[in-house]
Design a protein around this motif. Structure first.
Motif, mmCIF file in Angstrom:
data_model
loop_
_atom_site.group_PDB
_atom_site.id
_atom_site.type_symbol
_atom_site.label_atom_id
_atom_site.label_comp_id
_atom_site.label_asym_id
_atom_site.label_seq_id
_atom_site.Cartn_x
_atom_site.Cartn_y
_atom_site.Cartn_z
ATOM 1 N N GLY A 375 0.842 -1.567 0.050
ATOM 2 C CA GLY A 375 0.015 -0.099 0.664
ATOM 3 C C GLY A 375 0.792 1.943 -0.197
ATOM 4 N N GLN A 376 0.890 1.854 -1.030
ATOM 5 C CA GLN A 376 1.252 3.258 -0.618
ATOM 6 C C GLN A 376 1.228 4.292 0.232
ATOM 7 O OE1 GLN A 376 3.614 3.838 -2.934
ATOM 8 N NE2 GLN A 376 3.545 2.247 -4.820
ATOM 9 N N PRO A 377 1.748 4.503 0.360
ATOM 10 C CA PRO A 377 2.236 5.705 1.374
ATOM 11 C C PRO A 377 1.467 7.430 0.711
ATOM 12 C CG PRO A 377 4.466 5.664 0.845
ATOM 13 C CD PRO A 377 3.579 4.216 0.170
ATOM 14 N N PHE A 378 1.059 8.299 1.136
ATOM 15 C CA PHE A 378 0.289 9.167 1.154
ATOM 16 C C PHE A 378 1.012 10.716 1.455
ATOM 17 C CE2 PHE A 378 -2.942 12.488 -0.062
ATOM 18 C CZ PHE A 378 -3.114 12.434 -0.853
ATOM 19 N N LEU A 379 0.774 11.564 0.860
ATOM 20 C CA LEU A 379 1.290 13.384 0.983
ATOM 21 C C LEU A 379 0.017 14.394 0.936
ATOM 22 C CD1 LEU A 379 4.779 13.969 0.898
ATOM 23 C CD2 LEU A 379 3.910 12.968 3.458
ATOM 24 N N VAL A 380 -0.587 14.890 1.367
ATOM 25 C CA VAL A 380 -1.321 15.994 1.048
ATOM 26 C C VAL A 380 -0.515 17.427 0.285
ATOM 27 C CG1 VAL A 380 -3.270 17.236 2.276
ATOM 28 C CG2 VAL A 380 -3.210 14.906 2.776
ATOM 29 N N ASP A 381 -1.395 18.077 -0.225
ATOM 30 C CA ASP A 381 -0.916 19.357 -0.456
ATOM 31 C C ASP A 381 -1.861 19.922 0.072
ATOM 32 O OD1 ASP A 381 -0.731 21.450 -1.991
ATOM 33 O OD2 ASP A 381 -0.965 20.617 -4.102
ATOM 34 N N THR A 382 -0.903 20.602 0.766
ATOM 35 C CA THR A 382 -1.354 21.430 1.807
ATOM 36 C C THR A 382 -1.709 23.199 1.254
ATOM 37 O OG1 THR A 382 0.459 22.229 3.371
ATOM 38 C CG2 THR A 382 -0.890 20.202 4.130
ATOM 39 N N ALA A 383 -1.716 22.629 0.093
ATOM 40 C CA ALA A 383 -1.585 24.614 0.108
ATOM 41 C C ALA A 383 -3.409 24.867 -0.910
ATOM 42 C CB ALA A 383 -0.917 24.678 -1.473
ATOM 43 N N GLY A 384 -3.916 23.840 -1.154
ATOM 44 C CA GLY A 384 -4.946 24.473 -1.380
ATOM 45 C C GLY A 384 -6.004 24.522 -0.723
ATOM 46 N N PRO A 385 -6.933 25.403 -1.073
ATOM 47 C CA PRO A 385 -8.250 26.064 -0.888
ATOM 48 C C PRO A 385 -8.720 25.221 0.154
ATOM 49 C CG PRO A 385 -8.553 25.712 -2.813
ATOM 50 C CD PRO A 385 -7.678 25.110 -2.570
ATOM 51 N N ALA A 386 -9.609 23.716 -0.688
ATOM 52 C CA ALA A 386 -10.528 23.203 1.081
ATOM 53 C C ALA A 386 -9.179 22.486 2.300
ATOM 54 C CB ALA A 386 -10.536 21.448 -0.118
ATOM 55 N N VAL A 387 -7.654 22.591 2.257
ATOM 56 C CA VAL A 387 -7.730 22.180 3.283
ATOM 57 C C VAL A 387 -7.163 23.981 3.851
ATOM 58 C CG1 VAL A 387 -5.332 21.939 4.128
ATOM 59 C CG2 VAL A 387 -5.750 20.832 2.470
ATOM 60 N N GLY A 388 -7.235 25.161 3.800
ATOM 61 C CA GLY A 388 -7.668 26.134 4.841
ATOM 62 C C GLY A 388 -9.097 26.375 4.598
ATOM 63 N N LEU A 389 -10.315 26.199 3.876
ATOM 64 C CA LEU A 389 -11.557 26.432 4.551
ATOM 65 C C LEU A 389 -11.661 24.755 6.019
ATOM 66 C CD1 LEU A 389 -13.866 27.394 3.803
ATOM 67 C CD2 LEU A 389 -14.686 25.433 2.388
ATOM 68 N N MET A 390 -11.365 24.139 5.491
ATOM 69 C CA MET A 390 -11.597 22.810 6.579
ATOM 70 C C MET A 390 -10.424 22.801 7.843
ATOM 71 S SD MET A 390 -12.348 20.007 7.582
ATOM 72 C CE MET A 390 -13.152 18.675 6.307
ATOM 73 N N LYS A 391 -9.567 23.524 7.971
ATOM 74 C CA LYS A 391 -8.725 24.507 8.943
ATOM 75 C C LYS A 391 -9.846 25.078 9.523
ATOM 76 C CE LYS A 391 -3.649 23.508 8.009
ATOM 77 N NZ LYS A 391 -2.507 23.801 7.341
ATOM 78 N N SER A 392 -10.030 26.066 8.922
ATOM 79 C CA SER A 392 -10.433 26.951 9.724
ATOM 80 C C SER A 392 -12.296 26.167 10.269
ATOM 81 C CB SER A 392 -11.440 28.001 8.628
ATOM 82 O OG SER A 392 -12.616 29.080 8.981
ATOM 83 N N ALA A 393 -12.821 25.090 9.703
ATOM 84 C CA ALA A 393 -14.022 24.807 10.141
ATOM 85 C C ALA A 393 -14.005 23.724 11.870
ATOM 86 C CB ALA A 393 -14.590 23.723 9.259
ATOM 87 N N MET A 394 -12.491 23.035 11.212
ATOM 88 C CA MET A 394 -12.147 22.580 13.024
ATOM 89 C C MET A 394 -11.902 23.949 13.570
ATOM 90 S SD MET A 394 -8.993 20.100 10.938
ATOM 91 C CE MET A 394 -9.431 17.713 10.827
ATOM 92 N N ARG A 395 -11.061 25.095 13.399
ATOM 93 C CA ARG A 395 -11.060 26.643 14.610
ATOM 94 C C ARG A 395 -12.417 26.753 15.425
ATOM 95 N NH1 ARG A 395 -8.643 29.210 11.148
ATOM 96 N NH2 ARG A 395 -6.094 27.952 11.212
ATOM 97 N N ASP A 396 -13.394 26.439 14.032
ATOM 98 C CA ASP A 396 -14.724 26.942 14.877
ATOM 99 C C ASP A 396 -15.367 25.987 15.748
ATOM 100 O OD1 ASP A 396 -14.050 29.492 13.697
ATOM 101 O OD2 ASP A 396 -14.697 29.377 12.368
ATOM 102 N N GLY A 397 -14.953 24.612 14.885
ATOM 103 C CA GLY A 397 -15.975 23.722 15.361
ATOM 104 C C GLY A 397 -15.753 23.115 16.909
ATOM 105 N N TRP A 398 -14.444 23.556 16.620
ATOM 106 C CA TRP A 398 -13.480 22.516 18.256
ATOM 107 C C TRP A 398 -13.300 23.745 18.835
ATOM 108 C CZ3 TRP A 398 -10.866 17.555 19.671
ATOM 109 C CH2 TRP A 398 -11.402 16.928 18.159
#
Length: 472
Positions: A375-398
């Protein structure tokens, strides 16, 4: 005469969503408990009827939301004749100009193991000190319920008319290697296509800090069989003159690590420049390391767990102590499991392990390697807009800043998702925490984490909709 409901502004929609999460949370716990009661173990030796029951209940929960154009249950047969376990797929078309989100989780679970090691019945959900105990209570039926409860809250906030497209894929054999995953994706490639993919199957640094997983190790497993004799012999007659298979196996396996316990196999890579840090005291606490026992490897804790390879022998075919006789064993087999650093290639890593085992065979022992799986390893591209949106949602949700984390385990199908949908942003979230004990006896789900994870995902789904545009 009933007047149409006035549209809510963004702030009011978000507050309605969060209120819905809170108001429905007792029902969420009840629905999660119902799923835990179904022993949906997907391993070949277990009754498939329970996985089917779990799929049917999951599909029923999705239909009750009244958000989807279609909700179906399907298992796909692979090219080698393996009948895949039932998965659940649900789809809703996006409004014109709006993006689509794919939500992934899995409804199958690990076997319970020894019932004597459980403090509560493994398939009878038990609430204790803010945690729900039971097999699958966290991994990954809590992930399933995160999606369902977030969608339910989204429906409430949008009066049942979310603008984004929604696809849900709840797999039924993740704990059995996702053997039909690629065939399932090939068949449903168009239906599951999305701009962002949320994989709810990872963990968080603590019960109060959310984690967005950005690196995952890959895995290589194999069965290694060591043979030295044509038949068993009396150890008193020939011991000391001929090598038995257990001696050869022990000597061979010892070459896999150096004196510090770090992997000593040429060709297995290490990621540089990745996430680092960590506290060795945390490892001792989480593993309940015995007094006087040291940790292994070199480098920071997170480097050892996330950025370096690791090798574990997870099983040995040999006589038990109770059945041991004074015999030189002619053959011994072991199950070898290797974790591969992000950025490495699992196929090349398998070749490196195969080469090492063959070249280091002691006393001319015969080595046979079978049952390979990679099974291949994986690295997430953190530069995309969805990553920033998820971080913001996590900040507000948590109510706390999210941490970018890695995991030492493997989720090989994520690399398959990235290959099939190269333009989609993949967001790896989860509901576990250091005390979850997934795959182990006494698995549990912290209910505060579950509630906050639902809120964060719901906010992301609400915010992912694009502003109104003129498409005429």
């Amino acid at each position: 005469m009933t007047l149409p409901e006035a549209p809510l502004d963004a702030h009011d929609q978000e507050q309605r969503l969060l209120d819905a999460v809170e108001d429905r949370f007792p029902a969420t716990i009840a629905r999660l408990s119902g799923l835990v009661r179904i022993p949906s173990v997907s391993w070949d030796a277990f009754d498939r009827v329970h996985v089917q029951r779990s799929a049917e209940r999951t599909a029923e929960l999705l239909r009750e939301l009244e958000l989807f154009d279609a909700v179906e249950i399907e298992g796909v047969e692979t090219s080698d004749g393996y009948a895949g376990q039932p998965a659940v797929i649900a789809t809703r078309q996006a409004e014109p100009g709006q993006p689509t989100v794919l939500l992934y989780a899995h409804h199958d679970v690990q076997p319970q193991g020894s019932a004597d090691d459980w403090r509560t019945p493994p398939f009878e959900p038990t609430l204790r000190d803010g945690r729900l105990y039971g097999r699958g209570a966290s991994d990954d039926k809590a992930g399933v319920m995160t999606h369902i409860a977030a969608l339910e809250a989204l429906g409430t906030a949008t009066s049942g008319r979310p603008r984004i497209g929604l696809s849900v894929f709840i797999e039924g054999e993740e704990e059995n290697g996702s053997r039909s995953f690629s065939d399932f994706l090939a068949k449903h490639r168009a239906a599951l296509g999305a701009d962002a993919i949320i994989v709810a199957d990872s963990d968080n640094p603590s019960t109060t800090t959310p984690g967005l997983t950005v690196s995952l190790r890959g895995n290589v497993t194999m069965k290694v069989t060591v043979r030295t004799l044509g038949h068993a012999s009396h150890s008193g007659m020939l011991g000391g003159a001929v090598p038995d298979a257990m001696l050869a196996a022990v000597r061979l396996l010892d070459t896999l690590w150096d004196a510090d316990g770090a992997v000593a196999v040429a060709g297995l890579g290490t990621r540089s420049g990745g996430l680092a840090g960590g506290d060795e005291a945390d490892i001792r606490r989480d593993a309940e390391l015995l007094d006087g026992v040291t940790t292994i490897g070199r480098g920071s804790v997170h480097d050892r767990l996330w950025n370096q390879p690791a090798i574990t022998i997870t099983g040995i075919d040999a006589p038990s102590v109770a059945e041991a006789s004074n015999t030189l064993l002619p053959v011994v087999s072991v199950r070898l499991s290797a974790r591969i650093a992000p950025g490495d290639d699992a196929v090349e890593a398998y070749a490196a392990l195969e080469r090492h085992l063959t070249e280091h065979a002691p006393f001319g022992a015969h080595i046979e390697i079978t049952q390979p799986d990679v099974g291949q390893p994986f690295l997430v591209d953190t530069a995309g807009p969805a990553v920033g949106l998820m971080k913001s949602a996590m900040r507000d949700g948590w109510g706390a800043d999210p941490a970018e984390t890695g995991i030492g385990g493997s989720i090989p199908f994520i690399a398959a998702l990235a290959e099939v949908y190269p333009d989609a942003e993949i967001l790896v979230t989860g509901v576990e925490d250091p005390a979850t004990m997934a795959h182990s006896p006494n698995e549990s789900q912290d209910l505060g984490v579950l509630r906050r994870a639902i809120s964060a995902e719901g906010l992301f789904l609400l915010r992912f909709a694009r502003p109104d545009t003129d498409i005429s």
